[in-house]
Design a protein around this motif. Sequence first.
Motif, PDB file in Angstrom:
ATOM      1  N   PHE A   1      36.692 -67.249 -52.301  1.00  0.00           N
ATOM      2  CA  PHE A   1      35.940 -67.860 -53.392  1.00  0.00           C
ATOM      3  C   PHE A   1      34.479 -68.030 -53.009  1.00  0.00           C
ATOM      4  N   GLN A   2      33.588 -67.629 -53.930  1.00  0.00           N
ATOM      5  CA  GLN A   2      32.137 -67.748 -53.788  1.00  0.00           C
ATOM      6  C   GLN A   2      31.575 -66.890 -52.657  1.00  0.00           C
ATOM      7  N   SER A   3      32.307 -65.870 -52.229  1.00  0.00           N
ATOM      8  CA  SER A   3      31.769 -64.928 -51.245  1.00  0.00           C
ATOM      9  C   SER A   3      30.990 -63.834 -51.967  1.00  0.00           C
ATOM     10  N   SER A   4      30.062 -63.228 -51.274  1.00  0.00           N
ATOM     11  CA  SER A   4      29.183 -62.225 -51.877  1.00  0.00           C
ATOM     12  C   SER A   4      29.562 -60.833 -51.369  1.00  0.00           C
ATOM     13  N   PHE A   5      29.273 -59.843 -52.190  1.00  0.00           N
ATOM     14  CA  PHE A   5      29.476 -58.443 -51.815  1.00  0.00           C
ATOM     15  C   PHE A   5      28.587 -57.588 -52.697  1.00  0.00           C
ATOM     16  N   GLN A   6      28.341 -56.356 -52.253  1.00  0.00           N
ATOM     17  CA  GLN A   6      27.513 -55.409 -52.981  1.00  0.00           C
ATOM     18  C   GLN A   6      28.207 -54.053 -53.005  1.00  0.00           C
ATOM     19  N   VAL A   7      28.186 -53.399 -54.164  1.00  0.00           N
ATOM     20  CA  VAL A   7      28.776 -52.072 -54.329  1.00  0.00           C
ATOM     21  C   VAL A   7      27.672 -51.122 -54.776  1.00  0.00           C
ATOM     22  N   HIS A   8      27.535 -50.003 -54.065  1.00  0.00           N
ATOM     23  CA  HIS A   8      26.518 -49.002 -54.383  1.00  0.00           C
ATOM     24  C   HIS A   8      27.187 -47.646 -54.576  1.00  0.00           C
ATOM     25  N   LEU A   9      26.676 -46.911 -55.528  1.00  0.00           N
ATOM     26  CA  LEU A   9      27.146 -45.545 -55.790  1.00  0.00           C
ATOM     27  C   LEU A   9      26.072 -44.571 -55.345  1.00  0.00           C
ATOM     28  N   ALA A  10      26.492 -43.490 -54.704  1.00  0.00           N
ATOM     29  CA  ALA A  10      25.545 -42.475 -54.239  1.00  0.00           C
ATOM     30  C   ALA A  10      24.738 -41.922 -55.407  1.00  0.00           C
ATOM     31  N   SER A  11      23.484 -41.605 -55.142  1.00  0.00           N
ATOM     32  CA  SER A  11      22.624 -41.073 -56.202  1.00  0.00           C
ATOM     33  C   SER A  11      23.148 -39.752 -56.735  1.00  0.00           C
ATOM     34  N   ASN A  12      23.693 -38.922 -55.869  1.00  0.00           N
ATOM     35  CA  ASN A  12      24.333 -37.670 -56.259  1.00  0.00           C
ATOM     36  C   ASN A  12      25.588 -37.517 -55.404  1.00  0.00           C
ATOM     37  N   PRO A  13      26.730 -38.031 -55.854  1.00  0.00           N
ATOM     38  CA  PRO A  13      27.924 -38.026 -55.002  1.00  0.00           C
ATOM     39  C   PRO A  13      28.375 -36.645 -54.563  1.00  0.00           C
ATOM     40  N   ILE A  14      27.962 -35.594 -55.279  1.00  0.00           N
ATOM     41  CA  ILE A  14      28.416 -34.252 -54.935  1.00  0.00           C
ATOM     42  C   ILE A  14      27.534 -33.621 -53.866  1.00  0.00           C
ATOM     43  N   LEU A  15      26.224 -33.745 -53.999  1.00  0.00           N
ATOM     44  CA  LEU A  15      25.293 -33.014 -53.132  1.00  0.00           C
ATOM     45  C   LEU A  15      24.654 -33.872 -52.054  1.00  0.00           C
ATOM     46  N   ASP A  16      24.870 -35.174 -52.072  1.00  0.00           N
ATOM     47  CA  ASP A  16      24.198 -36.022 -51.087  1.00  0.00           C
ATOM     48  C   ASP A  16      24.646 -35.728 -49.664  1.00  0.00           C
ATOM     49  N   ALA A  17      25.856 -35.242 -49.475  1.00  0.00           N
ATOM     50  CA  ALA A  17      26.294 -34.870 -48.129  1.00  0.00           C
ATOM     51  C   ALA A  17      25.440 -33.728 -47.589  1.00  0.00           C
ATOM     52  N   TRP A  18      25.137 -32.742 -48.425  1.00  0.00           N
ATOM     53  CA  TRP A  18      24.291 -31.640 -47.969  1.00  0.00           C
ATOM     54  C   TRP A  18      22.868 -32.126 -47.717  1.00  0.00           C
ATOM     55  N   TYR A  19      22.339 -32.947 -48.621  1.00  0.00           N
ATOM     56  CA  TYR A  19      20.986 -33.462 -48.431  1.00  0.00           C
ATOM     57  C   TYR A  19      20.887 -34.292 -47.148  1.00  0.00           C
ATOM     58  N   GLY A  20      21.911 -35.108 -46.866  1.00  0.00           N
ATOM     59  CA  GLY A  20      21.888 -35.890 -45.637  1.00  0.00           C
ATOM     60  C   GLY A  20      21.955 -35.023 -44.394  1.00  0.00           C
ATOM     61  N   ALA A  21      22.768 -33.950 -44.448  1.00  0.00           N
ATOM     62  CA  ALA A  21      22.825 -33.023 -43.311  1.00  0.00           C
ATOM     63  C   ALA A  21      21.487 -32.316 -43.121  1.00  0.00           C
ATOM     64  N   ARG A  22      20.811 -31.993 -44.199  1.00  0.00           N
ATOM     65  CA  ARG A  22      19.493 -31.352 -44.081  1.00  0.00           C
ATOM     66  C   ARG A  22      18.482 -32.330 -43.478  1.00  0.00           C
ATOM     67  N   ASP A  23      18.520 -33.586 -43.915  1.00  0.00           N
ATOM     68  CA  ASP A  23      17.605 -34.577 -43.340  1.00  0.00           C
ATOM     69  C   ASP A  23      17.822 -34.711 -41.836  1.00  0.00           C
ATOM     70  N   TRP A  24      19.073 -34.741 -41.427  1.00  0.00           N
ATOM     71  CA  TRP A  24      19.364 -34.876 -39.996  1.00  0.00           C
ATOM     72  C   TRP A  24      18.890 -33.638 -39.224  1.00  0.00           C
ATOM     73  N   ALA A  25      19.106 -32.457 -39.795  1.00  0.00           N
ATOM     74  CA  ALA A  25      18.712 -31.226 -39.114  1.00  0.00           C
ATOM     75  C   ALA A  25      17.194 -31.154 -38.947  1.00  0.00           C
ATOM     76  N   LEU A  26      16.432 -31.567 -39.958  1.00  0.00           N
ATOM     77  CA  LEU A  26      14.985 -31.548 -39.848  1.00  0.00           C
ATOM     78  C   LEU A  26      14.482 -32.519 -38.783  1.00  0.00           C
ATOM     79  N   GLU A  27      15.197 -33.628 -38.621  1.00  0.00           N
ATOM     80  CA  GLU A  27      14.745 -34.640 -37.667  1.00  0.00           C
ATOM     81  C   GLU A  27      15.151 -34.325 -36.235  1.00  0.00           C
ATOM     82  N   TYR A  28      16.316 -33.715 -36.048  1.00  0.00           N
ATOM     83  CA  TYR A  28      16.848 -33.527 -34.701  1.00  0.00           C
ATOM     84  C   TYR A  28      16.922 -32.063 -34.281  1.00  0.00           C
TER      85      TYR A  28
END
Length: 551
Positions: free
Chosen positions: A461-488
């Motif tokens: 009771f009276q506890s807090s939580f937050q739910v977020h949905l990915a901006s693009n649930p289908i392609l965000d995995a590829w975009y995240g992998a590209r971000d990691w590849a550019l950085e590392y």
Amino acid sequence: MAAAGLVFPFRDARWLPDPVLGPRPAVRTPQPVPLVIDNGSFQARAGWACPDPEVPGEPLLRFRSLAARSRGARGGAGAETQVGNDLGSPEPLRWLLRSPFDRNVPVQLELQELLFDHIFQRLGVSSQGCVDHPIVLTEAVCNPLYSRQMMSELLFECYQVPKVSYGVDSMYSFHHNRRQDWPCNSLIVSSGYQCTHVLPVLEGRLDAKNCKRINLGGCQAAVYLQRLLQLKYPGHFAAITLSRMEEILHEHSYIAEDYLEELQKWRSPEYYESNVHKMQLPFSSKLLGSTLTSEEKQERRQQQLRRLQELNARRREEKLQLDQERLDRLLYVQTLDLDPLGSEQSLEDVESIHEFEPLFAEEQPEVEKPVTTVEPVFNLAEYHQLFLGTERIRVPEILFQPSLIGEEQAGIAETMQYVLDRYPKEQQALLVQNVFLTGGNTMYPGLKARIQKELLEMRPFQSSFQVHLASNPILDAWYGARDWALEYVNHEEGWITRKDYEEKGGEYLKEHCASNVCVPIRLPKQAPRTTEALAPTKVLAASVGNPCDLA
């Protein structure tokens, strides 16, 4: 979502073959840039991780992870292999389709090789005899070591790649969507084509020991919807295909915030009429007779004309016979009237006159009333319509109630509660501050509200939580992998080189922020033989002595 109460046609869109892209100089200078491949069980996505603005920062290839190998025509061409969008449409080749995945784990490496060949050829990899680009490849959560070993063997031995990095698709999506105000702890709910995962993330790293998987996803939902509609419309059994069911799931289904309450709403006729979606199956309005030749049509007209003439002649003869009988009776009455008035009439004559008295009444001409022929109106288009009522919420509900399809598994809400219960209350409060939804199967309208409702019921009771949905649930995995590849790309963290592969084996994994946890293979050591076990051998050797001495 489309408007309710209307008739929606099936698109039945054909897949367009992927173009063959020419080699880009920007992806090779000053050094070969990483090639990012999101190897999903539903769809494969591939593109370059290149900082040059001339190279698109999005997947250049998106195709279904399917291959079909035909047997070839008799006496001529050999077998032909088609991959992904080259199939055109999956339904005519449904019985030939093969996938390298078992659930979400690639196990058929010869089919996986076909997918890689398709990617390298269509992206215009210009190196001869090898692929000299680093590869960033997604894999399943807690991927079996055998699958990673076979994948590394394929990449290093067959394609001679310089280095490979493996990462979890949902972790890439999480890091791509993570904002500055987001905590580094999260509870990720990733639902894809074959499976749904609940992943706890602590301090930005995956806690693999407490990950849980539900063997339900978009594939099971499509099969369930197909069975429901085939039972409801047995006359359209063959027209209710899996491709059309996937289209219904993507565009016409939603998740109810309260399933039982929503079902009660559908009991109202007014609610049903305003929310039912009618799917129009293709049909032909041409009659069967239209396939006849002109000579056959003329012959049928002649036969109908002869039948009408015979019927009219028969009716004419019957009418003439009735008129002749009527005329004879009138003539008989007329002979009775012509007798002298003074003559005495017998009683039989009087009775006969009364008998024919109705015939003297003035004959009224019969007016033929127009007969309105009511022909049954058959709406052929409506006969070929599928009415989607409670199926719109019943099918996605299997994510929360797998028992609807007979699966003895826990739903998303119960699995989330089970994962949270494995942590102390302080860490539970940290995890629920960022419940992150990703994966193509999380795009149902109403899913976020349903997760919030389930968390409200399970949290204190009276506890807090937050739910977020990915901006693009289908392609965000590829975009995240590209971000990691550019950085590392120029770092050693996360990259498995060919030297690492040869020294430590194909199952070896270098961890990074979005990877699985490295679990080395530990072969069981043989227990040393005790003194008691060795004693009989020593006694036997002492009794036998040295064979050379005996000789």
